[in-house]
Write an enzyme that holds these catalytic residues in place. Structure first.
Site: not given
Ligand code: PLP
Length: 807
Positions: A355, A543-544, A549, A651, A655
């Protein structure tokens, strides 16, 4: 599953409420109604669950076990209703009884059993495996304290414990009768048997009971219910001693045993050298393998030689990779296999998903920790390493000088990624670029050794939760336009491409986005008191919080715009609302400074009447799955701005695309695949590419200071950080200033700033042409089918697992 009518559901809700709470429905609280409906749904699910298990016993299909330290499953009530085909009836029944469905669903507490993307991926995979009728199950840990709850105090992140089991969790079933005993520590004794083979016995081990709690994983309208099994640690014996001393010692011991499944480590990118974390990993692995073998033996009654035909174990990152030596231990010490046979079986059972290539996230455990926690496994890892290194020495002389890098044990540390690669038949990356980087850079020598082992499986998300459930109006519009086939076959979303010039449809698309934005604006107002303009661009980064990022780049753009607006209040820009959601690891100082910075900028910008509300900044607390479900349907612009090469896939990008947001992003992770599908006209790409990032690291030709000297906008922003922002001279961000200039801006924020700002201006321009924007939005939705995790799981099933749908 039995079909429910609205009337039947209304009756069932009334009756259950009377039975459970001795109340009439009028007096029931929303929380009680939540529990009542959960029970009704659980009963419906249980029938199919038993039937699915029975079928697995009778037909004995090959089983997939997805081992993961994290499963970020989110709320289950609405998604279970949806997958059971009961959602519409339930919404109507609740409305008829005078409740708001979304209010009832919001009483569910998210089980925070994951950090972020990796854990959410595991949850999407479970949903897709069940929905595609694959026999696939999750195995994880039932942490008593999940991901911390984030609050902002004075703009700083504070962490509150998440005791999610405070109220009963209605979806789990404890299976005490299937508990297994796990041994830690102790001494290993070795005997030679008469036939020359070795026997190992243990003494003075600490024994722990792993008790499973099963959560159903409901397939979409197909009556398949798979299992997510979460292990909880309990003492083997309840306290029996009577002597005072022993009594308290035992209580203390029990307490430390329960710590094993006590909490989730809240850091998703740095490996923390902690004994407890290793113990958690071994706990998951040992309990899961015991159960997997038990199931194999009771259904197959065949030698374990044939096990790879019936079992495949996918390990989600290296976290569960102790499963490899543990499996060797069982085969040799308990089942009597010799090394070669055991190794052959093992390496045909395990498949490993990588990952990340961030070096600080690659797990390396000190030898002495592994030796004291799992002494027999250490012996086995040592032998795996010896045999592997000798193999290279003799069979691959060209790689002799690479042995220190390839070895499983080096510098008194165990390199878990190397162990996982050596012990698996498949190693996959999670997006094309990521897999290419593994093959050609980070794991180049392993790829040379095992070219057939490496493969790509681009991540995906379940379109059921992230579109059907989270954005029902958009889902309905799609179905009205192209029919319902896309729900089972999300690639059919491309039929929307016929409508990119269809004015009436685009108008409806725009209306739905507008309604979603109004809803989010209301939520923002309720949650933060901030009033946002629902006509503004909703520019979203969720995101985190991580340096790679680059939330910092985003907030630099905000500060730049603010400085511009201060200089020229008449500046014509499309109003924007910058929306952030992000948790920082509690020990990640820099990330927490960025949170404080964003909150500080927010309070300045939001309270400055001179900029006439043209920009607003909103940082929503406690980003988690249920908050994501509120934000994503309302997003216009999706910020995917990681330093190229650093984001394995992402991801969140998928979304938001699926919900009609346009992406502004770097050529990193799955952004590249999004771009290749939607075309350059329908995405905003900027910044360094991954090759350029590698080049700059290698050549050392980059100077952050040069940019600071030459770009006035950057000089102004950095000086503001150093000296305190406008009107907030008491709060400064010297550490960010010194980090960027002193460490030469390792994530190229200053380097990419100029083209980021320029690209944001293109976004501003594009948004002015409403119909064109909507048509781009539709094109993004139309291509989002590829990013359904159904496609990903299909690829795992045929390309790695060799498993078939059960019907
Ligand atoms: C989808 C998701 C992530 C991943 O987000 P990235 O933008 O790909 O880092 C992290 N936390 C939650 C709660 C999510 O639903």
């Amino acid at each position: 599953m039995t079909k429910w009518t609205v009337e039947q559901l209304v009756d069932a809700i009334i009756q259950h409420t009377e039975k459970e709470y001795n109340k009439s429905i009028e007096d029931a609280t929303p929380e009680e109604v939540y529990y009542v409906i959960s029970q009704i749904v659980s009963r419906t699910i249980n029938k199919s669950w038993q039937q699915t298990e029975k079928m697995y016993h009778q037909h004995k299909p090959k089983q997939v076990y997805y081992l993961s330290m994290e499963f970020l499953i989110g709320g289950l009530l609405e998604s279970n209703l949806l997958n059971c085909g009961m959602r519409d009836q339930c919404n109507q029944a609740l409305t008829r009884l005078g409740f708001s469905p979304s209010d009832i669903y919001s009483h569910e507490h998210d089980p925070g059993l994951g950090n972020g993307g990796l854990g959410r991926l595991a949850a999407c995979f479970l949903d897709s495996m069940a929905s595609l009728a694959y026999p696939g199950h999750g195995l994880g840990i039932r942490y008593r304290y999940g991901m911390f709850e984030q609050r902002f105090i004075n703009g700083y992140q504070t962490e509150l414990p998440d005791y999610w089991l405070k109220n009963p969790y209605p979806w789990e079933t404890k299976k005490s009768e299937e508990a297994v005993e796990i041994q830690f520590g102790g001494n290993v004794n070795m005997f030679k048997r008469r036939d020359g083979s070795l026997e190992f016995t243990y003494e003075n081990t600490d024994n722990v009971l792993a008790v499973p709690y099963d959560v159903p994983v409901v397939g979409y309208k197909n009556k398949v219910v798979n299992t997510l099994r979460l292990w909880s640690a309990e003492p083997v014996n309840t306290v029996t001693q009577t002597k005072n001393d022993d009594y308290y010692r035992e209580l203390e011991n029990n307490h430390s045993i329960e710590q094993l499944s006590g909490f989730l480590y809240p850091d998703d990118s740095t490996e923390e050298g902690k004994k407890l974390r290793i113990k958690q990993q071994y706990f998951l692995v040992a309990a899961s393998l015991k159960q997997i073998l038990k199931h194999y033996k009771t259904t197959e009654r065949k030698s374990l030689i044939h096990l790879p035909k019936k079992v495949v174990i996918q390990i989600n990152d290296t976290h569960p990779s102790l499963a490899i030596p543990e499996f060797m231990r069982i085969l040799m010490d308990e089942e009597g296999f010799g090394w070669e046979k055991a190794w052959d079986i093992t390496t045909n059972v395990f498949a490993y998903t990588n990952h990340t290539i961030l070096s600080e996230a690659l797990e390396k455990w000190p030898i002495d920790m592994i030796q004291s926690i799992v002494p027999r496994l250490y012996m086995i890892i040592d032998e795996i390493n010896e045999r592997f290194c000798q193999g290279i020495w003799f069979d691959h002389p060209e790689l002799r000088d690479k042995i220190p890098k390839l070895a499983v044990i080096a510098d008194d540390q165990i390199h878990m990624a190397n162990l996982a690669i050596v012990g698996s038949f498949s190693v996959n990356g999670v997006a094309k670029l990521h897999t290419d980087i593994l093959k050609n850079q980070e794991m180049k020598d392993f790829y040379h050794l095992f070219p057939d082992r490496f493969n790509n499986k681009t991540n995906g998300i379940t379109h059921r939760r992230w579109l059907l459930m989270a954005n029902p109006k958009l889902a309905d519009l799609i179905t009205d336009t192209i029919g319902p086939k896309w729900i089972k076959h999300p690639r059919e979303l491309t039929h929307l491409l016929r409508y990119v010039e269809d004015r009436p449809l685009l108008e409806k698309l725009g209306q739905i986005k507008q309604e979603n934005k109004q809803k989010l604006a209301n939520y923002i107002h309720k949650a933060t008191g901030i009033l946002v303009d629902d006509q503004s661009i909703f520019d979203v980064q969720i995101k985190r919080l991580h340096e790679y990022k680059r939330q910092l780049l985003n907030i630099f753009h905000v500060i730049y715009l603010y400085n511009e607006l201060k200089d020229n209040p008449h500046l014509e820009i499309v109003p924007r609302t910058f929306i952030f959601g992000a948790k920082a690891a509690p020990s990640y100082y820099f990330a927490k400074e960025v949170i404080k910075l964003i909150n500080t900028v927010a309070s300045i910008v939001n309270h400055d009447p001179s900029i006439k509300g043209k920009i607003k900044v909103v940082f929503l607390e406690n980003y988690n799955v249920s908050l994501a479900e509120k934000i994503i349907p309302a997003a216009d612009l999706s910020e995917q701005i990681s330093t190229a090469s650093k984001e394995a896939s992402g991801t969140g990008n998928m979304k938001m695309m699926m919900n009609g947001a346009l992406t502004i992003g770097t050529l990193d992770g799955a952004n590249i695949e999004i771009k290749n599908l939607v075309g350059d006209q329908n995405i905003f790409i900027f910044g360094l590419r991954s090759e350029q990032v590698y080049e700059l690291y290698d050549s050392g030709a980059y100077s952050a200071n040069d940019i600071y000297q030459n770009d006035e906008r950057i000089a102004q922003i950095l000086n503001q950080l150093r000296d305190g922002l406008v009107g907030h001279h008491d709060i400064e961000f010297k550490d960010i200033y010194y980090h960027l200039l002193g460490s030469n801006d390792p994530y190229f924020i200053l380097k990419d700033f100029d083209c980021y700002v320029e690209t944001q201006q293109l976004v501003d321009q594009a948004y002015r042409y409403n119909n064109k924007w909507l048509s781009k939005s539709l094109i993004n939705i139309a291509h989002a089918g590829k990013f359904s995790s159904d496609r990903t799981i299909q690829e795992y099933a045929t390309g790695i697992w060799n498993v078939k749908e059960i019907f």
